[in-house]
Design a protein around this motif. Structure first.
Motif, short mmCIF file in Angstrom:
data_model
loop_
_atom_site.label_atom_id
_atom_site.label_comp_id
_atom_site.label_asym_id
_atom_site.label_seq_id
_atom_site.Cartn_x
_atom_site.Cartn_y
_atom_site.Cartn_z
N THR A 116 -3.74 38.43 19.67
CA THR A 116 -3.72 39.66 18.89
C THR A 116 -4.20 40.85 19.70
O THR A 116 -3.65 41.94 19.59
CB THR A 116 -4.61 39.50 17.64
N ALA A 117 -5.18 40.67 20.56
CA ALA A 117 -5.71 41.77 21.35
C ALA A 117 -4.67 42.37 22.29
O ALA A 117 -4.80 43.50 22.73
CB ALA A 117 -6.92 41.31 22.17
N ARG A 118 -3.63 41.63 22.60
CA ARG A 118 -2.61 42.11 23.53
C ARG A 118 -1.35 42.60 22.84
O ARG A 118 -0.36 42.90 23.49
CB ARG A 118 -2.24 41.00 24.52
N LYS A 119 -1.36 42.66 21.51
CA LYS A 119 -0.18 43.14 20.79
C LYS A 119 0.17 44.54 21.30
O LYS A 119 -0.70 45.35 21.57
CB LYS A 119 -0.42 43.16 19.28
N GLY A 120 1.42 44.82 21.40
CA GLY A 120 1.89 46.08 21.93
C GLY A 120 2.39 45.94 23.36
O GLY A 120 3.06 46.81 23.87
N LEU A 121 2.07 44.84 23.98
CA LEU A 121 2.51 44.60 25.36
C LEU A 121 3.49 43.42 25.44
O LEU A 121 3.74 42.90 26.51
CB LEU A 121 1.31 44.32 26.28
N GLU A 122 4.05 43.01 24.29
CA GLU A 122 4.91 41.83 24.27
C GLU A 122 6.10 41.94 25.22
O GLU A 122 6.54 40.94 25.76
CB GLU A 122 5.44 41.54 22.86
N SER A 123 6.61 43.15 25.42
CA SER A 123 7.75 43.30 26.32
C SER A 123 7.32 43.46 27.77
O SER A 123 8.16 43.44 28.67
CB SER A 123 8.59 44.52 25.91
N VAL A 124 6.02 43.57 28.01
CA VAL A 124 5.50 43.80 29.36
C VAL A 124 4.84 42.55 29.93
O VAL A 124 4.97 42.25 31.11
CB VAL A 124 4.49 44.97 29.35
N LEU A 125 4.14 41.80 29.08
CA LEU A 125 3.40 40.61 29.52
C LEU A 125 3.86 39.40 28.72
O LEU A 125 4.17 39.51 27.54
CB LEU A 125 1.90 40.81 29.31
N THR A 126 3.87 38.25 29.39
CA THR A 126 4.26 37.01 28.72
C THR A 126 3.34 35.87 29.15
O THR A 126 2.72 35.93 30.20
CB THR A 126 5.72 36.61 29.04
N ILE A 127 3.30 34.85 28.30
CA ILE A 127 2.57 33.62 28.61
C ILE A 127 3.53 32.47 28.39
O ILE A 127 4.13 32.35 27.31
CB ILE A 127 1.35 33.42 27.69
N HIS A 128 3.69 31.64 29.41
CA HIS A 128 4.50 30.43 29.29
C HIS A 128 3.65 29.26 29.78
O HIS A 128 3.29 29.23 30.96
CB HIS A 128 5.79 30.53 30.10
N PRO A 129 3.30 28.34 28.91
CA PRO A 129 2.42 27.24 29.29
C PRO A 129 2.93 26.43 30.48
O PRO A 129 2.14 25.89 31.25
CB PRO A 129 2.37 26.36 28.04
N ASP A 130 4.26 26.39 30.67
CA ASP A 130 4.82 25.60 31.75
C ASP A 130 5.05 26.41 33.03
O ASP A 130 5.60 25.92 33.99
CB ASP A 130 6.14 24.95 31.31
N SER A 131 4.63 27.67 33.04
CA SER A 131 4.80 28.53 34.21
C SER A 131 3.48 29.18 34.57
O SER A 131 2.79 29.73 33.72
CB SER A 131 5.84 29.61 33.90
N MET A 132 3.12 29.12 35.82
CA MET A 132 1.90 29.75 36.32
C MET A 132 0.66 29.31 35.55
O MET A 132 -0.24 30.10 35.28
CB MET A 132 2.03 31.28 36.31
N HIS A 133 0.62 28.04 35.18
CA HIS A 133 -0.53 27.44 34.50
C HIS A 133 -0.88 28.14 33.18
O HIS A 133 -2.02 28.13 32.75
CB HIS A 133 -1.76 27.41 35.41
N GLY A 134 0.12 28.78 32.58
CA GLY A 134 -0.12 29.48 31.31
C GLY A 134 -0.82 30.81 31.46
O GLY A 134 -1.28 31.37 30.48
N ASP A 135 -0.88 31.32 32.70
CA ASP A 135 -1.52 32.63 32.91
C ASP A 135 -0.68 33.74 32.29
O ASP A 135 0.54 33.64 32.19
CB ASP A 135 -1.67 32.92 34.41
N LEU A 136 -1.32 34.79 31.92
CA LEU A 136 -0.66 35.99 31.41
C LEU A 136 0.02 36.67 32.59
O LEU A 136 -0.64 37.06 33.56
CB LEU A 136 -1.71 36.91 30.78
N CYS A 137 1.36 36.78 32.54
CA CYS A 137 2.14 37.33 33.65
C CYS A 137 2.98 38.51 33.19
O CYS A 137 3.27 38.66 32.00
CB CYS A 137 3.09 36.26 34.21
N PHE A 138 3.38 39.32 34.14
CA PHE A 138 4.33 40.38 33.85
C PHE A 138 5.64 39.73 33.44
O PHE A 138 6.09 38.77 34.07
CB PHE A 138 4.53 41.28 35.07
N ALA A 139 6.25 40.25 32.39
CA ALA A 139 7.50 39.69 31.86
C ALA A 139 8.57 39.67 32.95
O ALA A 139 8.72 40.62 33.71
CB ALA A 139 7.98 40.51 30.67
N GLY A 140 9.28 38.54 33.02
CA GLY A 140 10.36 38.39 33.98
C GLY A 140 9.90 38.10 35.39
O GLY A 140 10.71 38.10 36.31
#
Length: 89
Positions: free
Chosen positions: A5-29
């Motif tokens: 919830t604290a990161r709402k508003g950045l959904e198109s900028v940041l993403t989290i994928h559990p199977d990529s980069m150990h689930g770290d918060l990454c720049f989208a794409g």
């Protein structure tokens, strides 16, 4: 995966994928964690230099994160400080 919830508003900028980069918060794409950006800024690397080193990240993405962080600091501290976008001028 939804951003906390604290990161709402950045959904198109940041993403989290559990199977990529150990689930770290990454720049989208990208596979570039947000922490890499913040660490570079902390170490004195300017935005232009960072973007030159990480070509997959757009200026709009980086500036959106800076603006969000500035807004979050303002809200948390109840302060009115200069917008990060204004500082990038």
């Amino acid at each position: 995966m939804d951003l906390p919830t604290a990161r709402k508003g950045l959904e198109s900028v940041l993403t989290i994928h559990p199977d990529s980069m150990h689930g770290d918060l990454c720049f989208a794409g990208t596979r570039v964690p947000l922490t890499v950006f913040l660490d570079n800024l902390t170490e004195g690397v300017g935005l232009d230099a960072f973007l030159a080193n990480y070509l997959s990240i757009t200026r709009d993405q980086a500036e959106a994160v800076l603006a969000w962080e500035g807004d979050a600091i303002n809200q948390a501290a109840g302060l009115k400080i200069a917008s990060p976008r204004a500082l990038l001028g």
